[in-house]
Design a protein around this motif. Sequence first.
Motif, PDB file in Angstrom:
ATOM      1  N   ALA A 156      -5.646  -5.054 -13.149  1.00 54.35           N
ATOM      2  CA  ALA A 156      -5.970  -5.737 -11.525  1.00 54.35           C
ATOM      3  C   ALA A 156      -4.540  -5.210 -10.677  1.00 54.35           C
ATOM      4  CB  ALA A 156      -5.842  -7.084 -11.650  1.00 54.35           C
ATOM      5  N   ALA A 157      -4.928  -4.589  -9.530  1.00 52.50           N
ATOM      6  CA  ALA A 157      -3.715  -4.775  -8.652  1.00 52.50           C
ATOM      7  C   ALA A 157      -4.067  -4.694  -7.095  1.00 52.50           C
ATOM      8  CB  ALA A 157      -3.276  -3.134  -8.349  1.00 52.50           C
ATOM      9  N   THR A 158      -3.078  -5.693  -6.900  1.00 55.61           N
ATOM     10  CA  THR A 158      -3.255  -6.156  -4.909  1.00 55.61           C
ATOM     11  C   THR A 158      -2.234  -5.551  -4.773  1.00 55.61           C
ATOM     12  OG1 THR A 158      -4.147  -7.839  -4.008  1.00 55.61           O
ATOM     13  CG2 THR A 158      -3.188  -8.600  -5.362  1.00 55.61           C
ATOM     14  N   HIS A 159      -2.342  -5.884  -3.160  1.00 53.23           N
ATOM     15  CA  HIS A 159      -0.781  -5.727  -1.802  1.00 53.23           C
ATOM     16  C   HIS A 159      -1.864  -6.973  -1.299  1.00 53.23           C
ATOM     17  CE1 HIS A 159      -4.035  -5.422   0.990  1.00 53.23           C
ATOM     18  NE2 HIS A 159      -3.611  -5.877   1.754  1.00 53.23           N
ATOM     19  N   CYS A 160      -1.934  -7.992  -1.941  1.00 50.87           N
ATOM     20  CA  CYS A 160      -2.343  -9.560  -0.894  1.00 50.87           C
ATOM     21  C   CYS A 160      -1.542 -10.238  -1.816  1.00 50.87           C
ATOM     22  CB  CYS A 160      -3.372  -9.838  -1.243  1.00 50.87           C
ATOM     23  SG  CYS A 160      -4.653  -8.846   0.138  1.00 50.87           S
ATOM     24  N   ASP A 161      -0.750 -11.368  -1.280  1.00 46.61           N
ATOM     25  CA  ASP A 161      -0.435 -12.420  -1.824  1.00 46.61           C
ATOM     26  C   ASP A 161      -1.333 -13.879  -2.809  1.00 46.61           C
ATOM     27  OD1 ASP A 161       1.521 -14.844  -2.837  1.00 46.61           O
ATOM     28  OD2 ASP A 161       2.399 -15.071  -0.320  1.00 46.61           O
ATOM     29  N   ILE A 179      -8.070  -6.241  -5.840  1.00 47.48           N
ATOM     30  CA  ILE A 179      -8.920  -7.429  -6.504  1.00 47.48           C
ATOM     31  C   ILE A 179      -8.774  -8.838  -5.833  1.00 47.48           C
ATOM     32  CG2 ILE A 179      -6.758  -8.603  -7.765  1.00 47.48           C
ATOM     33  CD1 ILE A 179     -10.443  -8.680  -9.095  1.00 47.48           C
ATOM     34  N   GLY A 180      -8.068  -9.123  -4.583  1.00 46.37           N
ATOM     35  CA  GLY A 180      -7.675  -9.832  -4.131  1.00 46.37           C
ATOM     36  C   GLY A 180      -9.064  -9.469  -2.632  1.00 46.37           C
ATOM     37  N   SER A 193       0.896  -1.006   0.291  1.00 46.38           N
ATOM     38  CA  SER A 193      -0.300   0.334   0.044  1.00 46.38           C
ATOM     39  C   SER A 193       0.385   1.676  -0.010  1.00 46.38           C
ATOM     40  CB  SER A 193      -1.035  -0.111   0.953  1.00 46.38           C
ATOM     41  OG  SER A 193      -1.810  -1.325   1.087  1.00 46.38           O
ATOM     42  N   GLY A 194       0.624   2.180  -0.550  1.00 44.76           N
ATOM     43  CA  GLY A 194       1.678   3.562  -0.803  1.00 44.76           C
ATOM     44  C   GLY A 194       2.052   3.615  -1.880  1.00 44.76           C
ATOM     45  N   THR A 195       2.655   2.377  -2.272  1.00 43.26           N
ATOM     46  CA  THR A 195       3.640   2.293  -3.927  1.00 43.26           C
ATOM     47  C   THR A 195       3.173   2.721  -4.797  1.00 43.26           C
ATOM     48  OG1 THR A 195       2.922   0.148  -4.174  1.00 43.26           O
ATOM     49  CG2 THR A 195       4.768   0.592  -2.525  1.00 43.26           C
ATOM     50  N   GLY A 196       1.756   3.528  -5.089  1.00 48.30           N
ATOM     51  CA  GLY A 196       1.714   4.060  -6.444  1.00 48.30           C
ATOM     52  C   GLY A 196       1.437   3.271  -7.444  1.00 48.30           C
ATOM     53  N   LYS A 197       0.077   2.617  -6.764  1.00 47.18           N
ATOM     54  CA  LYS A 197       0.140   1.220  -8.517  1.00 47.18           C
ATOM     55  C   LYS A 197      -1.081   1.458  -9.432  1.00 47.18           C
ATOM     56  CE  LYS A 197      -1.954  -1.604  -5.118  1.00 47.18           C
ATOM     57  NZ  LYS A 197      -1.292  -1.467  -3.400  1.00 47.18           N
ATOM     58  N   GLU A 198      -2.295   2.231  -8.577  1.00 46.42           N
ATOM     59  CA  GLU A 198      -2.811   3.326  -9.832  1.00 46.42           C
ATOM     60  C   GLU A 198      -1.844   3.751 -10.859  1.00 46.42           C
ATOM     61  OE1 GLU A 198      -6.468   6.075  -9.643  1.00 46.42           O
ATOM     62  OE2 GLU A 198      -6.345   4.863  -7.495  1.00 46.42           O
ATOM     63  N   LEU A 199      -1.152   4.744  -9.853  1.00 47.61           N
ATOM     64  CA  LEU A 199      -0.020   5.417 -10.669  1.00 47.61           C
ATOM     65  C   LEU A 199       0.314   5.066 -12.145  1.00 47.61           C
ATOM     66  CD1 LEU A 199       2.065   8.034  -9.144  1.00 47.61           C
ATOM     67  CD2 LEU A 199       0.563   8.582 -10.394  1.00 47.61           C
ATOM     68  N   VAL A 200       0.882   3.772 -12.046  1.00 49.70           N
ATOM     69  CA  VAL A 200       1.429   2.525 -12.572  1.00 49.70           C
ATOM     70  C   VAL A 200      -0.110   2.127 -13.881  1.00 49.70           C
ATOM     71  CG1 VAL A 200       2.130   0.124 -13.175  1.00 49.70           C
ATOM     72  CG2 VAL A 200       2.966   1.360 -10.987  1.00 49.70           C
ATOM     73  N   ALA A 201      -1.003   1.572 -13.120  1.00 49.60           N
ATOM     74  CA  ALA A 201      -1.889   1.534 -13.951  1.00 49.60           C
ATOM     75  C   ALA A 201      -2.555   3.115 -15.133  1.00 49.60           C
ATOM     76  CB  ALA A 201      -2.894   0.772 -13.679  1.00 49.60           C
ATOM     77  N   LYS A 202      -2.262   3.507 -14.503  1.00 49.17           N
ATOM     78  CA  LYS A 202      -2.465   5.166 -15.554  1.00 49.17           C
ATOM     79  C   LYS A 202      -1.478   5.000 -16.542  1.00 49.17           C
ATOM     80  CE  LYS A 202      -5.533   7.922 -12.097  1.00 49.17           C
ATOM     81  NZ  LYS A 202      -5.413   9.290 -11.304  1.00 49.17           N
ATOM     82  N   ALA A 203      -0.518   5.087 -16.438  1.00 49.89           N
ATOM     83  CA  ALA A 203       0.446   4.947 -17.391  1.00 49.89           C
ATOM     84  C   ALA A 203       0.649   4.127 -17.764  1.00 49.89           C
ATOM     85  CB  ALA A 203       2.412   4.957 -15.921  1.00 49.89           C
ATOM     86  N   ILE A 204      -0.091   2.575 -17.764  1.00 52.50           N
ATOM     87  CA  ILE A 204       0.055   1.827 -19.439  1.00 52.50           C
ATOM     88  C   ILE A 204      -1.309   2.317 -19.965  1.00 52.50           C
ATOM     89  CG2 ILE A 204      -0.732  -0.590 -19.378  1.00 52.50           C
ATOM     90  CD1 ILE A 204       0.854  -1.600 -16.601  1.00 52.50           C
TER      91      ILE A 204
END
Length: 506
Positions: A296-301, A259-260, A188-199
């Motif tokens: 999709a993105a998740t902080h879960c395993d 998504i998890g 959490s807090g690493t910027g996963k949505e920013l990565v999705a927007k960049a893609i």
Amino acid sequence: MTSRDKHPMIRQRPLRLLLCLHDQAIVEAVCRSIDIVLPGTETIVAADQEMLARLSREAFDALLVSETVGPPSTLREHLVKVLSYHPGLFVVPLVAPDQPHQIHCVVDLDLPYFLTLPLDPLELNLILQRLQLKIDHLGPRQPHRSTPRNTRQIKGFIGSGPAMTRLFELIHRVAEDDFATVLILGESGTGKELVAKAIHGKSRRHAHNFVPVNCAAIPDDLLESELFGHLKGSFTGASHNKTGRIQYADQGTLFLDEIGDMKPALQAKLLRVLQEKEFEPVGSLKAVPVDTRIVAATHCDLEELVKKGAFREDLYYRLSVVPIQVPPLRDRLEDIPLLLDRFVEAFTTERSREKITFSPEAVTLLLKHEWRGNVRELENLVQHMAILHGGKTIRPQDLPEKFLRHYTPTADPDGMALDRHLFSDEVFLRERAELCAPMPVEERAISLEEGPVDFNDLINEFETELILTAMRFTSGNKKEAARLLCLKRTTLLEKIKKKGLEGRWT
């Protein structure tokens, strides 16, 4: 001639200095002194606008800098930027005693090195020798990177280290394919949505909608309707047709965050969207075709959730065609100064607040922090500091308590801090007397015209004087003296004891 000049073997490697001075006469005076005091030192002169660029590309031991012609804040702005980007660099400002703002800048930033104008050759002599002494312990010189090395930077991202370089390259490659699903992994807090927007922004779908859905924030009984839409009358309260977010993302990108946390029943319906490229709105018996890319993105395993039966295995493999791991902040600490710069700008200048700066000591503490909240935690810290300390320099004692676990005000674990009273009367007068004293008779050239000499006695005297010289030069620090003499500390201690030299260097 100084004791260091008399015994050049003490020096381990020459200095490499960068001069950013705005008076040619001062530049020439400094260069002359350097040639006399520390011959072999490499001196580079850079213009004001070149300084940061040279520091980012090349390795320097120290920077001598003066204020340019301009507003009083210029020197402070230079020093804050240099100290934030390069906390390991020795910075020596040249200040004019009749310019109070320059003196205040040195005091506020807690700088142990400074030179006053007009230059005193003896003062410069002492500074240069102290620099050489400290730098001899640092080993091979390393470049102080401050600007992004990657040429494929992505708008909205701040980072220049290897971890971010790999991430940028992966985003570019993934964006070239418009159809493969992507699974973004990270804390959490690493910027996963920013990565999705960049893609999305780098793909051919960028002209269409980017639709985010936080699966953890929407209640289970509403998430199906939000994703798939519904027909009027399909359930109590459905008073009109509703377009789902999957359909709204047609030709674009659907981003499913966390998504998890999606329930198994919805996982099955989402799997059909991925396999058949169609979906059924709630209450409808007719499938609707759709062309949307799912990220999709998740902080879960997710693999662990699959083993526990909490996540469908077939959906997991459908989603993770291209997995992307977003690095946590603790794995890219070199980016913290860049992030600080951006957040300070966002929470001060862009909001019409007084600007804040972070002292080098504060930046050092931030580099030691664990950053469990990652970039979001750093952003919140800067916002907190901007509200409470607008217009000030943030020192360690201003930081929240959790950042102070590695802070000891009087500690100097690396032995790198200079004496705060470098130019106190007693120290300065003693060192000046030593530096200016004539060479003792016994150290002059030896003549054999008067007859034979005792070789062993001369060697013993020379060894004694060399040890005393090193001990005086290091103010009695035996560890540093041993390093300067290329001896083991135990060997030096044994020689001092055998010769009865203890205390004779004071």
